[in-house]
Design a protein around this motif. Structure first.
Motif, PDB file in Angstrom:
ATOM      1  N   ASN A   1       0.870   9.118  -0.032  1.00 38.54           N
ATOM      2  CA  ASN A   1       1.878   9.142   0.368  1.00 38.54           C
ATOM      3  C   ASN A   1       2.893   7.960   0.276  1.00 38.54           C
ATOM      4  OD1 ASN A   1       2.524  12.346   0.911  1.00 38.54           O
ATOM      5  ND2 ASN A   1       3.431  11.658   3.165  1.00 38.54           N
ATOM      6  N   VAL A   2       3.606   7.784  -0.951  1.00 43.16           N
ATOM      7  CA  VAL A   2       4.551   6.592  -1.967  1.00 43.16           C
ATOM      8  C   VAL A   2       5.346   6.369  -1.622  1.00 43.16           C
ATOM      9  CG1 VAL A   2       4.044   4.907  -3.785  1.00 43.16           C
ATOM     10  CG2 VAL A   2       2.395   5.916  -2.431  1.00 43.16           C
ATOM     11  N   MET A   3       6.047   5.561  -0.970  1.00 43.02           N
ATOM     12  CA  MET A   3       7.718   5.779  -1.543  1.00 43.02           C
ATOM     13  C   MET A   3       7.969   4.964  -1.979  1.00 43.02           C
ATOM     14  SD  MET A   3       9.038   4.946   2.865  1.00 43.02           S
ATOM     15  CE  MET A   3       7.400   4.107   3.798  1.00 43.02           C
ATOM     16  N   ARG A   4       9.282   5.142  -2.817  1.00 43.80           N
ATOM     17  CA  ARG A   4      10.174   5.027  -3.584  1.00 43.80           C
ATOM     18  C   ARG A   4      11.179   4.201  -3.705  1.00 43.80           C
ATOM     19  NH1 ARG A   4       8.813   9.618  -6.160  1.00 43.80           N
ATOM     20  NH2 ARG A   4       6.568   9.052  -7.158  1.00 43.80           N
ATOM     21  N   LEU A   5      10.843   2.653  -4.103  1.00 46.90           N
ATOM     22  CA  LEU A   5      11.916   1.712  -4.303  1.00 46.90           C
ATOM     23  C   LEU A   5      12.621   2.039  -5.357  1.00 46.90           C
ATOM     24  CD1 LEU A   5       9.478  -1.036  -3.389  1.00 46.90           C
ATOM     25  CD2 LEU A   5      10.649   0.087  -1.468  1.00 46.90           C
ATOM     26  N   GLN A   6      13.336   1.355  -4.376  1.00 45.62           N
ATOM     27  CA  GLN A   6      14.900   1.586  -6.365  1.00 45.62           C
ATOM     28  C   GLN A   6      15.699   0.872  -6.140  1.00 45.62           C
ATOM     29  OE1 GLN A   6      19.030   1.977  -3.290  1.00 45.62           O
ATOM     30  NE2 GLN A   6      18.125   3.395  -2.820  1.00 45.62           N
ATOM     31  N   LYS A   7      15.531  -0.100  -7.859  1.00 47.45           N
ATOM     32  CA  LYS A   7      15.718  -0.544  -8.717  1.00 47.45           C
ATOM     33  C   LYS A   7      15.927  -2.062  -7.970  1.00 47.45           C
ATOM     34  CE  LYS A   7      15.579  -2.011 -13.341  1.00 47.45           C
ATOM     35  NZ  LYS A   7      15.102  -1.198 -14.814  1.00 47.45           N
TER      36      LYS A   7
ATOM     37  N   ALA B   1       1.054  -1.200   0.104  1.00 47.02           N
ATOM     38  CA  ALA B   1      -0.172   0.537   0.608  1.00 47.02           C
ATOM     39  C   ALA B   1       0.788   1.410   0.053  1.00 47.02           C
ATOM     40  CB  ALA B   1      -0.447   0.184   1.328  1.00 47.02           C
ATOM     41  N   LYS B   2       1.571   0.931   0.773  1.00 51.66           N
ATOM     42  CA  LYS B   2       3.025   2.661   1.144  1.00 51.66           C
ATOM     43  C   LYS B   2       4.001   2.434  -0.070  1.00 51.66           C
ATOM     44  CE  LYS B   2       2.058   4.964   3.729  1.00 51.66           C
ATOM     45  NZ  LYS B   2       1.072   6.709   3.735  1.00 51.66           N
ATOM     46  N   THR B   3       4.335   1.803  -0.712  1.00 50.91           N
ATOM     47  CA  THR B   3       5.312   1.940  -2.218  1.00 50.91           C
ATOM     48  C   THR B   3       5.232   1.859  -3.164  1.00 50.91           C
ATOM     49  OG1 THR B   3       6.454  -0.683  -2.035  1.00 50.91           O
ATOM     50  CG2 THR B   3       7.400   0.362   0.074  1.00 50.91           C
ATOM     51  N   ASP B   4       5.514   1.797  -4.047  1.00 51.09           N
ATOM     52  CA  ASP B   4       5.315   2.246  -5.423  1.00 51.09           C
ATOM     53  C   ASP B   4       6.153   0.401  -5.675  1.00 51.09           C
ATOM     54  OD1 ASP B   4       8.370   2.446  -5.573  1.00 51.09           O
ATOM     55  OD2 ASP B   4       8.308   3.738  -7.116  1.00 51.09           O
ATOM     56  N   PHE B   5       6.017  -0.613  -5.139  1.00 49.30           N
ATOM     57  CA  PHE B   5       6.856  -2.004  -5.383  1.00 49.30           C
ATOM     58  C   PHE B   5       5.916  -2.571  -6.881  1.00 49.30           C
ATOM     59  CE2 PHE B   5       6.539  -6.638  -4.515  1.00 49.30           C
ATOM     60  CZ  PHE B   5       7.591  -6.763  -4.980  1.00 49.30           C
ATOM     61  N   THR B   6       6.254  -2.795  -7.939  1.00 48.76           N
ATOM     62  CA  THR B   6       5.505  -3.009  -8.949  1.00 48.76           C
ATOM     63  C   THR B   6       4.771  -4.305  -8.993  1.00 48.76           C
ATOM     64  OG1 THR B   6       7.372  -4.161 -10.167  1.00 48.76           O
ATOM     65  CG2 THR B   6       7.325  -1.427 -10.833  1.00 48.76           C
ATOM     66  N   ALA B   7       5.261  -5.164  -8.074  1.00 45.46           N
ATOM     67  CA  ALA B   7       4.383  -6.323  -8.358  1.00 45.46           C
ATOM     68  C   ALA B   7       3.323  -6.718  -7.393  1.00 45.46           C
ATOM     69  CB  ALA B   7       5.066  -7.690  -8.146  1.00 45.46           C
ATOM     70  N   SER B   8       2.807  -5.450  -6.329  1.00 42.81           N
ATOM     71  CA  SER B   8       2.042  -5.583  -5.562  1.00 42.81           C
ATOM     72  C   SER B   8       0.509  -6.388  -6.273  1.00 42.81           C
ATOM     73  CB  SER B   8       1.602  -4.274  -5.100  1.00 42.81           C
ATOM     74  OG  SER B   8       2.426  -3.666  -4.465  1.00 42.81           O
ATOM     75  N   ARG B   9       0.031  -6.366  -6.849  1.00 45.74           N
ATOM     76  CA  ARG B   9      -0.754  -6.752  -6.965  1.00 45.74           C
ATOM     77  C   ARG B   9      -0.696  -8.018  -7.519  1.00 45.74           C
ATOM     78  NH1 ARG B   9      -6.154  -2.955  -8.298  1.00 45.74           N
ATOM     79  NH2 ARG B   9      -6.461  -4.978  -9.319  1.00 45.74           N
TER      80      ARG B   9
ATOM     81  N   ILE C   1      14.046  -6.221  -7.122  1.00 43.04           N
ATOM     82  CA  ILE C   1      13.711  -6.874  -7.769  1.00 43.04           C
ATOM     83  C   ILE C   1      14.305  -8.132  -6.802  1.00 43.04           C
ATOM     84  CG2 ILE C   1      16.145  -8.290  -8.800  1.00 43.04           C
ATOM     85  CD1 ILE C   1      16.863  -5.799 -10.600  1.00 43.04           C
ATOM     86  N   PHE C   2      15.160  -7.292  -5.686  1.00 40.81           N
ATOM     87  CA  PHE C   2      14.879  -8.379  -4.221  1.00 40.81           C
ATOM     88  C   PHE C   2      13.847  -8.716  -3.917  1.00 40.81           C
ATOM     89  CE2 PHE C   2      15.174  -8.372   0.576  1.00 40.81           C
ATOM     90  CZ  PHE C   2      16.369  -9.674   0.494  1.00 40.81           C
ATOM     91  N   LEU C   3      12.622  -7.792  -3.813  1.00 45.55           N
ATOM     92  CA  LEU C   3      11.450  -8.039  -3.161  1.00 45.55           C
ATOM     93  C   LEU C   3      11.166  -9.255  -4.263  1.00 45.55           C
ATOM     94  CD1 LEU C   3      11.209  -4.423  -1.651  1.00 45.55           C
ATOM     95  CD2 LEU C   3      10.746  -6.748  -0.017  1.00 45.55           C
TER      96      LEU C   3
END
Ligand code: ADP
Ligand code: MG
Lengths: 507, 226
Positions: free
Chosen positions: A258-264, A77-85, A268-270
């Motif tokens: 507010n959404v946190m940016r995650l580094q590339k 909910a709070k990061t821009d993790f691309t694979a959330s859905r 990948i790690f997540l």
């Protein structure tokens, strides 16, 4: 009709469907009760041991799911993790199906007599399976609440410290009540769940009551054993009243967050980490079960056996969900607007029924309706639907209530000033604004009732079995391929429609 | 102290700020005056570092802190604090905890924190309020807590976003004077946002009008007061 009269009618209906069975049950347990029977019963080693097991299991599952669920909720909910859905959809699957299916999958992987079987059969396997089953609850609850934290509260803190500290000191404390709620919910659901423990041969308390009831026909013992479960339910209810109901901070309506940016590299790690996790708790057991199906012919054979129970499942869940949606909305209205003076009691009672283990509720339903005159309820699917409504009314009500409390009072006041009576306000102001919520209530109720096996198992009249119950009855002597195929029919018939529908809706 | 250079910002293709230039001197009381939706809050949020400008640069204390699409220095390292329009007091913390939060994050020892909280509560006229719940306070009291929270770290720059707009007229007038007095006493640079001309005149040493994504310097006496 007067508003009060109408509300009292709704309450009376609730009394009949939900509370009366419990009252009758307690009454029956105490009439003709002699202390000697109670003493011998509770001094049996299995009884005390299983009670301890149940408490331990519920605590461990509730703590671990809440902890990891909150972490995943933040990630989704709070990061821009691309694979959330993607991961959310996968992780939610075990909650959509009867939990014992996951356990069957693990039995299939580990085997009954392998070197690690002892790990699976008993506490470890049961806790692991129930962890994957209930993990989605804290994930979804924390996501819902995280999306309502006013961004200014976080911005104000970010003037003084970094993102992680803001999360720890502002965001998470603000949703703490939701986390406590998750803990309690998972605790009580685990406490009442016996189908997984049954499959994995772990002695849990509800099973004791269930076995005495269905195998030994020792009704009195089953009743007496239901009493401690009643106490645990009351304890959970008390904690809920003290720590959750009052402490909920007023959060804002969903909107900008507010959404946190995650580094590339973190992304990948997540992805890799979550891939591993979903593999271990969702994909592996289901895949292993499905690979057991030798060919399409077996699947077709399973379907031809299963289609009547499946039809029952759909019918009862549909009626149950429809009833829950309407009933839940009316109850939410009565509680949110305090229409009747005893609204607090009403509110506590519906939560109490949710916290009550299914076996207790089922015994109550049988005691109340199993009488010659009341056959039209007991000998029909009505008793099942009553059970579903009683058990899950709290979920339906809380969802609707959450929405109703967001409608500003000025809106209903404005309507009243233009001449609307209470029913017009309900019909033209509150109902339209709750439309989306009500669709969600229907979907959630449908899923909960569709996967239900514990109440159904005890009260279904002959010829009215649902698919989850049919599979359980086949487990004793069916061939593994057939069981696996039946499970596949079950999983497909709920997961496929769920994904088709949820793709069209943004959560 | 603060320098905005050709600063632009847009939300989904809608231009909110259009290449604005602005210099705020150290210790100055500057008021941004403009109607609602004119972009005042956006300017403050860019200075605070909550978001990055579409183009242009921001310098604070002669240091580049934001430029085109990037927040270079995060908010908590800018020595800037803010009083929010809705105050944004944390409901799960007491008055004292709200004020002490910044001190705690800057690793000030507990003893010193208590001292500071006490003296700033006195400064804003709420002595002995440490343990009260922020939700139990009146609007004016909450306002003062928000002020104390913004001032306690002795920031170089304080941003205030229509801080008095929710108060009644009498309280509003009283607090204007107190804010000016506090600024004179503590000497921070103040960027104050309002849509009220009278309020602007009372607070400001200099007024800049925000209008349609551009800014215009106003001389103090050309403002007509209604
Ligand atoms: N999160 C947002 N998304 C899209 N547009 C926004 C957002 N926040 C503000 N705006 C728009 O930006 C413009 C300026 O907003 P703001 O800086 O808040 O104005 P002011 O504080 O002067 O009233 C307004 O037109 C507003 O509608
Ligand atoms: Mg604004």
């Amino acid at each position: 009709m007067q508003r009060r009269t109408f509300a009292s009618g709704v309450f009376l209906l609730f009394l009949l469907i939900g509370l009366l069975p419990i009252i009758v049950m307690v009454w029956n347990a105490f009439t003709g009760l002699d202390m000697a029977t109670v003493k011998t019963l509770f001094s049996e080693k299995e009884v005390s041991e299983s009670f301890f097991n149940s408490i331990l299991l519920s605590t461990v599952v509730a703590l671990s799911t809440t902890f990891f669920g909150a972490l995943l909720g933040v990630l989704f909910a709070k990061t821009d993790f691309t694979a959330s859905r993607f991961f959310l959809s996968l992780l939610i699957v075990p909650l959509l199906i009867p939990p014992y299916i996951i356990a069957l999958g693990w039995i299939d992987i580990v085997g009954v007599n392998s070197a690690v079987s002892s790990l699976l059969f008993g506490f470890g396997g049961t806790a692991w399976t129930l962890f994957s089953v209930y993990l989605p609850i804290p994930i979804v609850l924390s996501m819902v609440f995280l999306k309502q934290v006013a961004p200014n509260l976080e911005d104000a803190a970010s003037l003084y410290t970094n993102n992680i500290a803001v999360l720890r000191s502002v965001t998470l404390p603000l949703i703490m009540p939701a986390l406590v709620l998750s803990f309690l919910l998972v605790f009580i659901l685990t406490f009442g769940e016996y189908s997984v423990a049954n499959v994995l041969r772990y002695r849990v308390f509800p099973l004791e009551s269930f076995v005495r009831f269905s195998a030994f026909y020792d009704f009195k013992a089953a009743l007496i054993l239901a009493l401690p479960m009643l106490l645990v339910a009351l304890a959970v209810l008390t904690v809920e009243r003290v720590f959750v109901a009052k402490k909920l901070f007023k959060l804002k309506e969903p909107g900008r967050i507010n959404v946190m940016r995650l580094q590339k590299k973190h992304q990948i790690f997540l992805v890799l980490l979550l891939g591993l996790v979903t593999l271990l708790i969702v994909i592996l057991p289901l895949l292993s079960l499905f690979l057991r199906i030798p060919d399409l012919a077996t699947l077709a054979a399973a379907f031809s056996k299963a289609w009547i129970p499946l039809l029952h499942s759909f019918l009862y869940s549909f009626s149950g969900a429809a009833l829950l949606t309407v009933f839940g909305f009316l109850t939410a209205y009565i509680i949110a607007y305090r229409v009747i003076p005893y609204w607090r009691f009403f509110d506590a009672s519906i939560v109490f029924l949710l916290t009550l283990p299914a076996t207790v509720l089922a015994i109550g339903l049988i005691l109340l309706w199993n009488r010659p005159m009341l056959d039209m309820v007991y000998a029909s699917a009505l008793v099942l639907i009553f059970g579903y409504v009683a058990k899950y009314l709290a979920v339906a009500t809380k969802m609707s209530q959450h929405r109703l409390l967001q409608v500003p009072a000025s809106m209903t006041e404005a309507a009243e000033m233009s001449g609307a009576n209470w029913f017009d306000v309900l019909r033209y102001i509150l109902l339209p604004q709750s439309k989306k919520t009500l669709i969600a209530v229907f979907a959630v109720s449908f899923i909960f009732t569709f996967r239900e096996s514990t109440i159904t198992m005890l009260v279904y009249p002959p010829g009215y079995e649902t698919l989850p119950v049919y599979i359980v009855t086949q487990m004793a002597n069916g061939k593994p391929e057939m069981i696996a195929s039946l499970c596949a029919v079950m999983v497909l018939s709920i997961v496929v429609p769920f994904f088709i529908l949820s793709r069209r809706r943004t959560v | 102290m603060i320098r905005l250079k050709k600063l632009s910002f847009s939300y989904e293709n809608k231009n909110i700020l259009d290449a604005i230039d602005l210099d705020v001197k150290a210790g100055e009381r500057l008021v941004l005056l403009g109607g609602s939706g004119s972009g005042k809050t956006t300017i403050l949020r860019l200075i605070a570092g909550f978001m990055a400008p579409g183009s242009g640069e921001i310098e604070i204390d002669a240091k580049l802190v934001s430029k085109e699409g990037r927040v270079i220095v995060p908010p908590y390292q800018r020595n800037v604090t803010m009083v929010f329009q809705d105050l944004a007091l944390w409901p799960h913390m007491s008055v004292g905890e709200n004020i002490a939060f910044g001190l705690k994050m800057h690793k000030i020892p507990a003893k010193e924190r208590e001292e500071k909280v006490r003296s700033f509560l006195v400064l804003v006229g709420l002595p002995g309020y440490e343990n009260k719940s922020v939700e139990a306070l009146s609007g004016g009291e909450q306002q003062r807590v928000a002020l104390a929270r913004a001032l306690v770290l002795s920031p170089k720059v304080v941003l205030m976003d229509e801080p008095l707009s929710s108060l009644d007229e009498a309280l509003n007038q009283r607090l204007r004077k107190e804010i000016v007095a506090l600024q004179e006493k503590l000497g921070f640079t103040l960027v104050y946002v309002t849509h009220n001309k009278e309020e602007a005149q009372e607070i400001a040493e200099r007024i800049v009008e925000v209008n349609n994504g551009r800014i215009v310097e106003r001389s103090m006496d050309t403002l007509s007061i209604h």
